[in-house]
Scaffold this motif. Structure first.
Motif, PDB file in Angstrom:
ATOM      1  N   LEU A  79       0.854  -1.174   0.000  1.00 36.71           N
ATOM      2  CA  LEU A  79       0.000   0.000   0.000  1.00 36.71           C
ATOM      3  C   LEU A  79       0.894   1.228   0.000  1.00 36.71           C
ATOM      4  CD1 LEU A  79      -2.805  -0.881   2.603  1.00 36.71           C
ATOM      5  CD2 LEU A  79      -2.825  -1.153   0.116  1.00 36.71           C
ATOM      6  N   ASP A  80       0.723   2.083  -1.001  1.00 38.95           N
ATOM      7  CA  ASP A  80       1.355   3.392  -1.011  1.00 38.95           C
ATOM      8  C   ASP A  80       0.258   4.382  -0.649  1.00 38.95           C
ATOM      9  OD1 ASP A  80       3.865   2.560  -1.704  1.00 38.95           O
ATOM     10  OD2 ASP A  80       3.598   2.878  -3.850  1.00 38.95           O
ATOM     11  N   GLY A  81       0.189   4.741   0.603  1.00 37.00           N
ATOM     12  CA  GLY A  81      -0.940   5.554   1.027  1.00 37.00           C
ATOM     13  C   GLY A  81      -2.098   4.665   1.438  1.00 37.00           C
ATOM     14  N   ALA A  82      -3.159   5.298   1.900  1.00 31.09           N
ATOM     15  CA  ALA A  82      -4.238   4.557   2.538  1.00 31.09           C
ATOM     16  C   ALA A  82      -4.906   3.565   1.597  1.00 31.09           C
ATOM     17  CB  ALA A  82      -5.275   5.536   3.083  1.00 31.09           C
ATOM     18  N   ASP A  83      -5.110   3.949   0.348  1.00 31.69           N
ATOM     19  CA  ASP A  83      -5.901   3.088  -0.518  1.00 31.69           C
ATOM     20  C   ASP A  83      -5.259   2.922  -1.894  1.00 31.69           C
ATOM     21  OD1 ASP A  83      -8.160   1.452  -0.731  1.00 31.69           O
ATOM     22  OD2 ASP A  83      -9.199   2.972  -1.912  1.00 31.69           O
ATOM     23  N   ARG A  84      -3.974   3.119  -1.964  1.00 37.94           N
ATOM     24  CA  ARG A  84      -3.296   3.027  -3.258  1.00 37.94           C
ATOM     25  C   ARG A  84      -2.429   1.777  -3.277  1.00 37.94           C
ATOM     26  NH1 ARG A  84       1.231   6.817  -5.043  1.00 37.94           N
ATOM     27  NH2 ARG A  84       1.715   6.035  -7.107  1.00 37.94           N
ATOM     28  N   TRP A  85      -2.801   0.832  -4.088  1.00 38.96           N
ATOM     29  CA  TRP A  85      -2.070  -0.437  -4.165  1.00 38.96           C
ATOM     30  C   TRP A  85      -0.960  -0.326  -5.190  1.00 38.96           C
ATOM     31  CZ3 TRP A  85      -4.225  -5.679  -2.760  1.00 38.96           C
ATOM     32  CH2 TRP A  85      -5.216  -5.575  -1.781  1.00 38.96           C
ATOM     33  N   ARG A  86       0.215  -0.814  -4.828  1.00 43.76           N
ATOM     34  CA  ARG A  86       1.307  -0.933  -5.775  1.00 43.76           C
ATOM     35  C   ARG A  86       1.539  -2.425  -5.997  1.00 43.76           C
ATOM     36  NH1 ARG A  86       5.653   2.362  -7.253  1.00 43.76           N
ATOM     37  NH2 ARG A  86       7.461   1.245  -8.037  1.00 43.76           N
ATOM     38  N   LEU A 138      -1.169  -5.804   5.325  1.00 42.16           N
ATOM     39  CA  LEU A 138      -0.826  -4.704   4.417  1.00 42.16           C
ATOM     40  C   LEU A 138      -0.961  -3.349   5.118  1.00 42.16           C
ATOM     41  CD1 LEU A 138      -2.500  -5.690   1.006  1.00 42.16           C
ATOM     42  CD2 LEU A 138      -0.061  -5.353   1.424  1.00 42.16           C
ATOM     43  N   VAL A 139      -2.057  -3.176   5.816  1.00 43.48           N
ATOM     44  CA  VAL A 139      -2.307  -1.884   6.461  1.00 43.48           C
ATOM     45  C   VAL A 139      -1.280  -1.628   7.571  1.00 43.48           C
ATOM     46  CG1 VAL A 139      -3.928  -0.621   7.930  1.00 43.48           C
ATOM     47  CG2 VAL A 139      -4.758  -1.824   5.899  1.00 43.48           C
ATOM     48  N   ARG A 140      -1.053  -2.651   8.407  1.00 43.58           N
ATOM     49  CA  ARG A 140      -0.103  -2.457   9.513  1.00 43.58           C
ATOM     50  C   ARG A 140       1.316  -2.275   8.990  1.00 43.58           C
ATOM     51  NH1 ARG A 140      -1.659  -6.563  14.498  1.00 43.58           N
ATOM     52  NH2 ARG A 140      -3.926  -6.371  14.363  1.00 43.58           N
ATOM     53  N   ALA A 141       1.655  -2.966   7.909  1.00 46.64           N
ATOM     54  CA  ALA A 141       3.024  -2.897   7.388  1.00 46.64           C
ATOM     55  C   ALA A 141       3.406  -1.473   7.000  1.00 46.64           C
ATOM     56  CB  ALA A 141       3.177  -3.838   6.196  1.00 46.64           C
ATOM     57  N   THR A 142       2.420  -0.684   6.585  1.00 39.70           N
ATOM     58  CA  THR A 142       2.746   0.694   6.196  1.00 39.70           C
ATOM     59  C   THR A 142       3.359   1.472   7.354  1.00 39.70           C
ATOM     60  OG1 THR A 142       0.548   1.545   6.766  1.00 39.70           O
ATOM     61  CG2 THR A 142       0.853   0.748   4.516  1.00 39.70           C
ATOM     62  N   THR A 143       3.005   1.122   8.576  1.00 42.46           N
ATOM     63  CA  THR A 143       3.486   1.871   9.738  1.00 42.46           C
ATOM     64  C   THR A 143       4.960   1.583  10.032  1.00 42.46           C
ATOM     65  OG1 THR A 143       2.858   0.201  11.392  1.00 42.46           O
ATOM     66  CG2 THR A 143       1.161   1.772  10.722  1.00 42.46           C
TER      67      THR A 143
END
Lengths: 152, 45
Positions: free
Chosen positions: A94-101, B29-34
């Motif tokens: 995820l690049d940003g909240a809702d942007r999938w790479r 995926l969401v947690r990994a961003t942190t």
């Protein structure tokens, strides 16, 4: 992916998730271990482990583990390029909240069509065959293409 | 039509829809961003 494509519960049989990154600023084990520890705190309550690996360090241990040398990777994408099956050369973030790479150097058709295709660029034959044996037990619908004889 | 024969953009939409069915994976995926790791990907290797 294959669970959903074959109408199974989405997380069935998943033993872990692989989270790869690339940081060549410090190739010491301590730096990678610090990230692994942070990951353990972050993901520790999930039902399956998240395995974290710095792809910049793979060449330091790969030969001891798999019996063949591995040149240093210049990026996580380069590491994904060398996975044992082209079908599995797939990375998502995820690049940003809702942007999938999505990184998928061999496309997605084989993924959806349940075709496992060997990628004889680094991993030895036995790695591919061990993985595909396990996958076929879990998803009998897979079509597993043989490792080419010319690749050893 | 088989998803594997769709246009690439449509396959990407299908990929996202398929992966989003797995709540565990979405959570990772969401947690990994942190962690803010350089060049990170959740992979299928």
């Amino acid at each position: 992916m294959w669970n959903v494509v074959t109408d199974r519960p989405p997380a069935e049989g998943i033993r872990d998730y692989d989270l790869f990154y690339f940081d060549d600023s410090d190739l010491g084990w301590d730096a990678e271990n610090e990230v692994i520890r942070a990951g353990a705190r972050l993901f520790g309550d999930l039902p399956v482990p998240v395995e974290i690996r710095n792809e910049a360090r793979v060449h330091l241990w790969y030969e001891d583990h798999f019996g063949v040398p591995c040149e240093p990777y210049p990026s996580t994408e380069a590491a994904i390029d060398s996975f044992a099956a082209t079908t599995c050369c797939l990375g998502v973030r995820l690049d940003g909240a809702d942007r999938w790479r999505v990184y998928a150097p061999h496309g997605l058709a084989d993924v959806f069509n349940l075709v496992v295709r060997p990628n004889p660029v680094l991993a030895p034959r036995q790695v591919y065959e061990a993985k595909t044996r396990r996958w076929r037990e879990q998803w009998p619908q897979l079509t597993v293409l043989p490792w080419p004889d010319s690749a050893g | 039509m088989l998803i594997g024969r769709l246009a690439v953009g449509e396959q990407l939409d299908a990929l996202r829809a398929t992966l989003s069915r797995n709540e565990q994976l979405l959570e990772v995926l969401v947690r990994a961003t942190t962690l803010e790791l350089p060049g990170w990907y959740l992979t299928a290797g």
